[in-house]
Write an enzyme that holds these catalytic residues in place. Sequence first.
Site, PDB file in Angstrom:
ATOM      1  N   HIS A   5       0.827  -1.224   0.000  1.00  0.00           N
ATOM      2  CA  HIS A   5       0.000   0.000   0.000  1.00  0.00           C
ATOM      3  C   HIS A   5       0.857   1.268   0.000  1.00  0.00           C
ATOM      4  O   HIS A   5       0.371   2.332  -0.387  1.00  0.00           O
ATOM      5  CB  HIS A   5      -1.054  -0.028   1.126  1.00  0.00           C
ATOM      6  N   ASP A  11      -0.005  -7.556   1.578  1.00  0.00           N
ATOM      7  CA  ASP A  11       0.501  -6.169   1.606  1.00  0.00           C
ATOM      8  C   ASP A  11       2.031  -6.130   1.668  1.00  0.00           C
ATOM      9  O   ASP A  11       2.617  -5.820   2.701  1.00  0.00           O
ATOM     10  CB  ASP A  11      -0.122  -5.448   2.810  1.00  0.00           C
ATOM     11  N   GLN A  63       0.315   5.730  11.579  1.00  0.00           N
ATOM     12  CA  GLN A  63       0.512   6.315  10.250  1.00  0.00           C
ATOM     13  C   GLN A  63       1.977   6.716  10.045  1.00  0.00           C
ATOM     14  O   GLN A  63       2.566   7.343  10.917  1.00  0.00           O
ATOM     15  CB  GLN A  63      -0.363   7.558  10.068  1.00  0.00           C
ATOM     16  N   GLY A  64       2.495   6.340   8.892  1.00  0.00           N
ATOM     17  CA  GLY A  64       3.881   6.668   8.570  1.00  0.00           C
ATOM     18  C   GLY A  64       4.854   5.551   8.901  1.00  0.00           C
ATOM     19  O   GLY A  64       5.994   5.554   8.455  1.00  0.00           O
ATOM     20  N   ASP A  65       4.390   4.582   9.719  1.00  0.00           N
ATOM     21  CA  ASP A  65       5.250   3.437  10.062  1.00  0.00           C
ATOM     22  C   ASP A  65       5.098   2.294   9.062  1.00  0.00           C
ATOM     23  O   ASP A  65       5.894   1.342   9.082  1.00  0.00           O
ATOM     24  CB  ASP A  65       4.901   2.900  11.460  1.00  0.00           C
ATOM     25  N   SER A  66       4.068   2.345   8.226  1.00  0.00           N
ATOM     26  CA  SER A  66       3.757   1.247   7.310  1.00  0.00           C
ATOM     27  C   SER A  66       4.975   0.788   6.522  1.00  0.00           C
ATOM     28  O   SER A  66       5.779   1.607   6.076  1.00  0.00           O
ATOM     29  CB  SER A  66       2.678   1.683   6.317  1.00  0.00           C
TER      30      SER A  66
HETATM   31  C1  4AZ Z   1      -1.468   3.306   8.548  1.00  0.00           C
HETATM   32  O1  4AZ Z   1      -2.444   3.991   8.275  1.00  0.00           O
HETATM   33  C2  4AZ Z   1      -1.507   2.452   9.760  1.00  0.00           C
HETATM   34  N1  4AZ Z   1      -2.013   0.702  14.364  1.00  0.00           N
HETATM   35  C3  4AZ Z   1      -0.399   1.723  10.123  1.00  0.00           C
HETATM   36  C4  4AZ Z   1      -0.442   0.925  11.253  1.00  0.00           C
HETATM   37  C5  4AZ Z   1      -1.583   0.869  11.994  1.00  0.00           C
HETATM   38  C6  4AZ Z   1      -2.701   1.588  11.652  1.00  0.00           C
HETATM   39  C7  4AZ Z   1      -2.660   2.388  10.520  1.00  0.00           C
HETATM   40  C8  4AZ Z   1      -1.608  -0.008  13.214  1.00  0.00           C
HETATM   41  O2  4AZ Z   1      -0.470   3.330   7.841  1.00  0.00           O
END
Ligand code: 4AZ
Length: 288
Positions: free
Chosen positions: A83, A134, A229-232
């Site tokens: 993603h 993913d 958010q941003g850790d993905s």
């Molecule tokens: C994101 O939106 C996201 N708490 C990443 C990790 C988590 C939730 C959202 C897990 O990238």
Amino acid sequence: MRRRIARALARPLVLAAAGAAIPPATAAPAVADSIVIGGFPVDVAHSPWTVALVSRDRFGGTRAGQFCGGVVVGRTAVLTAAHCMAGEVVGAPPTRDLKVITGRTDLLSRQGKDIPVRAIWANPHYDADTNAGDFAVLTLAEPVPQSSVIPLAGAGDPAYVPGTSATVYGWGDTTGTAAYAHSLHAARVHVLPDGRCERAYPSGSEDGTYTAGSMLCAGEATGGRDACQGDSGGPLVARGRLIGLVSWGSGCGRAGSPGVYTRVSDVVRTLRQVLGADKAPHRAPGAS
Ligand code: 4AZ
């Protein structure tokens, strides 16, 4: 899922955080909506496989253009979330300005290296509704030292046993109030039984569907410690091995809504195929 991309990544991160700052009435307080709760700053020298994905053209220069995390799994190979490579995020064709930053704890410093991405392979079976599959593989334009490569957990690895302590790393949201980290953070979480996530995210759930074969569930019973958010695309590590990639979840750090990760043991075979067939139809950044 589409909502999640729009909130987390399609806009500059500063705007995304403003959206994340309003928790539902049942959620933990805004300050708990973050990786820093129960987390701690770390030096990337202790986790040299943790990298930042950046594009200054698309995300601005304030935090070096960081928008996702990634993990070094080969001298020229980085695993991240599919993603993170969606057209809404990196552009279609993907921006030529896509780079991987290695060896830089503080994004505001000049430490480490910016390495251009030579090719992108995003899992064509990634399902944006359930979030299954993913993962994506980036090929680096120049190699990193072998000492930066983390071993992958295979199927049956004891690191997947529920209750195992694991650590997640990232430069993502730290307060839910536009305070994105410019320095690398980590949080300790535990591998949870699949049943916990199957109950939290049954088929048809708004944010995705938990599928034990391809996903991994981790967090704390009381919430608080989590990726955000941003850790993905960044690493979840246990027993010195990569077990997961930050993928999704309902909010961040909420009790009863654990973080969901791409299960690395389910990715190993495809990763080997992609790396073995370098002539495979990779998308080159900027190619139309
Ligand atoms: C994101 O939106 C996201 N708490 C990443 C990790 C988590 C939730 C959202 C897990 O990238």
